[in-house]
Write a protein that holds these residues in place. Structure first.
Motif, mmCIF file in Angstrom:
data_model
loop_
_atom_site.group_PDB
_atom_site.id
_atom_site.type_symbol
_atom_site.label_atom_id
_atom_site.label_comp_id
_atom_site.label_asym_id
_atom_site.label_seq_id
_atom_site.Cartn_x
_atom_site.Cartn_y
_atom_site.Cartn_z
ATOM 1 N N LYS A 124 0.808 -1.220 0.000
ATOM 2 C CA LYS A 124 0.000 0.000 0.000
ATOM 3 C C LYS A 124 0.851 1.285 0.000
ATOM 4 C CE LYS A 124 -4.275 1.354 1.964
ATOM 5 N NZ LYS A 124 -5.458 1.065 2.751
ATOM 6 N N ILE A 137 0.665 4.255 -2.799
ATOM 7 C CA ILE A 137 0.350 5.651 -2.425
ATOM 8 C C ILE A 137 1.437 6.590 -2.957
ATOM 9 C CG2 ILE A 137 0.174 7.227 -0.430
ATOM 10 C CD1 ILE A 137 -1.169 4.821 1.066
ATOM 11 N N LEU A 186 -6.201 4.473 -0.931
ATOM 12 C CA LEU A 186 -6.365 4.824 0.487
ATOM 13 C C LEU A 186 -7.631 4.200 1.063
ATOM 14 C CD1 LEU A 186 -5.278 8.573 0.363
ATOM 15 C CD2 LEU A 186 -4.108 6.717 1.547
ATOM 16 N N THR A 208 -4.642 -2.170 7.325
ATOM 17 C CA THR A 208 -4.260 -0.910 6.687
ATOM 18 C C THR A 208 -3.016 -0.345 7.335
ATOM 19 O OG1 THR A 208 -5.875 0.113 8.068
ATOM 20 C CG2 THR A 208 -6.498 -0.237 5.812
#
Ligand code: BGC
Length: 477
Positions: free
Chosen positions: A333, A337, A455, A477
């Motif tokens: 992740k 991003i 996100l 997350t």
């Protein structure tokens, strides 16, 4: 669902690295096919007297073949096994390469390009599926990123091979060895990696997850032992039972398993489709397919433009190493991003730079410092993509789906990716006619949306066991 743990004593064996490299060679075919046509297209257009539309279709028809290949790869992988799909991909690719080399008219060239494209579509699904299914969780991201490394090397190799072959004949349309036009050799060279992949694929073990699904539990346990470097039979049997539990049902998986409450599909399948959509929506292949004309518009002559395209493709290979080094440490992740943010910034700069352009079409020029600014921004963009969205999307597509639906869901997501690639690359010339600032502006908006999407919805899968991937597994997350 309780969390599965790694098998005690598991380690990264040379064997798992080796068989992942073999699977990743499918990525080489993928990259090679994407880029080989670039060097041949003008000569083909000239030889067969093609209109602009037909010449564009001779390029893009392979993407439609790839979408079809990806779509069928899932069912084939669940029925015949992962190895069989690798071999089928290699055979189709080889047939496509030979057929294209011998093409006598545009209609059969299109046919062979579609056949080769089907091979590429099969490869695009099976490499990530297989690697995710054999790799230990701790290094799965790194091993799965090998596929992207192979894609980028394939793009570079095709560019280089096209250049060398064109050079030997003094142009792609001219005759060279054995009195054959150079463009025919460009296609024929593709037979070599296809045969190498097909032969090597015959020697890899079948995926342990597929073996469990077929009830071949002892064999599955043997393969797990080999790839994880574990000899403790009990520990291996526990792993086999975990895999069995994760498969839930006795009957064979099918596309019906992908159905779910959100617009007809399982939410995780939508995440896969959208990852694919955004990976293409940011316009990466526009940079690869149309880079030479882009550089000419910033004032480079043809040979400088070609050199710049080669540099861009080498950069693309090099930055994949950044992902390989970081994907299992910082996670999927954060890379996505960072990539979305960087691409948004670089594309915005390109859109602004091209809004300053004067002239249009082949006479388009960028005044003053805007030329160099656009060149730098385009390369920053490639770095941002190549180190993040390029590899990470394939890593995620290989690992994020539950065991039972992996092959089918990945097939759907990859087919969506090939269709998105088709849509973006075929719409670019018309968009560019309206104004390049609109094209790059659109990709910038999509990069921004990709950030919001990551996100909000993309789960972190770093270090998780495949048996823990599922709709009932809360996203970390
Ligand atoms: C994408 C391809 C793209 C390549 C560029 C891959 O991850 O799927 O469409 O051409 O990256 O390196």
């Amino acid at each position: 669902m309780p969390e599965s743990s790694p098998v005690a004593g598991e380690r990264a064996t040379a064997k798992v690295v080796l068989i992942s490299v073999v699977a990743a060679i499918g990525g080489f075919l993928f990259g090679f096919d994407t880029s080989v046509i670039n060097g041949a297209v003008d000569a083909v257009t000239q030889q067969f007297g093609l209109s602009e539309a037909l010449s564009g279709f001779a390029v893009s028809c392979a993407l439609l073949g790839a979408a079809a290949g990806a779509w069928f790869a899932g069912g084939l992988a669940d029925r015949r096994g992962r190895k069989a799909v690798m071999v089928a991909g290699a055979v189709m690719f080889a047939i496509g390469a030979i057929g294209s080399a011998f093409a006598f008219a545009v209609w059969d060239l299109v046919l062979w390009r579609v056949v080769g494209g089907v091979g590429v579509g099969l490869a695009s699904v099976i490499a990530p599926t297989y690697i995710a299914e054999v790799a230990p969780a701790r290094i799965r991201g790194r091993l799965a990123s090998l596929q992207q490394l192979a894609i980028t090397i394939g793009i570079f190799a095709a560019l280089l091979s096209d250049a060398v072959i064109a050079d030997s004949g003094g142009g792609a349309a001219n005759e060279t060895w054995f009195g054959w036009e150079a463009w025919r050799w460009m296609f024929l060279v593709g037979v070599v990696p296809a045969v190498v992949w097909g032969l090597l694929a015959l020697g890899v073990p079948e995926s342990p997850r597929f073996l469990v699904a077929r009830g071949q539990l002892d064999k599955a346990s043997d393969v797990l032992g080999q790839v994880l470097g574990v000899t403790d039979r009990e520990a291996l049997q526990r792993k086999v039972s975990q895999i069995q539990t994760s498969l839930h049902r006795e009957d064979r998986p099918s596309l019906r398993d992908l159905r779910g409450p959100r617009f007809g599909l399982h939410p995780v399948v939508w995440v896969g489709i959208l990852l694919s959509f955004f990976q293409q929506g940011v316009g990466i292949n526009v940079i690869f397919y149309y880079s030479t004309s882009l550089w000419q518009s910033v004032g480079f002559d043809e040979s400088q433009a070609f050199t710049t395209s080669v540099i861009t493709s080498v950069t693309n290979v090099a930055v994949t190493l950044i992902a390989i080094a970081t994907v299992d440490r910082i996670g999927r992740k954060p890379l996505l991003i960072a990539g979305s943010t960087g691409m948004f910034a670089a594309l915005t700069v390109m859109a602004v730079a091209f809004s300053q352009a004067s002239g249009s079409g082949e006479d388009l020029t960028l005044p003053g410092a805007w030329g160099p600014v656009a060149v730098v921004a385009a390369n920053v963009y490639v770095v941002c993509f190549g180190a993040t969205w390029g590899p990470v999307v394939w890593v995620l597509l290989g690992e994020m789906f539950p065991n039972r639906i992996r092959a089918a869901a990945l097939a759907v997501a990859a087919a969506a990716q090939w269709l998105a690639n088709f849509a973006i690359s075929t719409s670019f010339p018309s968009l560019a006619e309206v104004g390049l600032q609109f094209a790059y502006g659109l990709y910038a908006v999509l990069a921004l949306l990709s950030l919001v999407f990551v996100l909000r919805t993309v789960p972190e899968t770093k270090g998780m066991e495949l048996e823990d991937m599922g709709a009932d597994t809360p996203a970390r997350t």
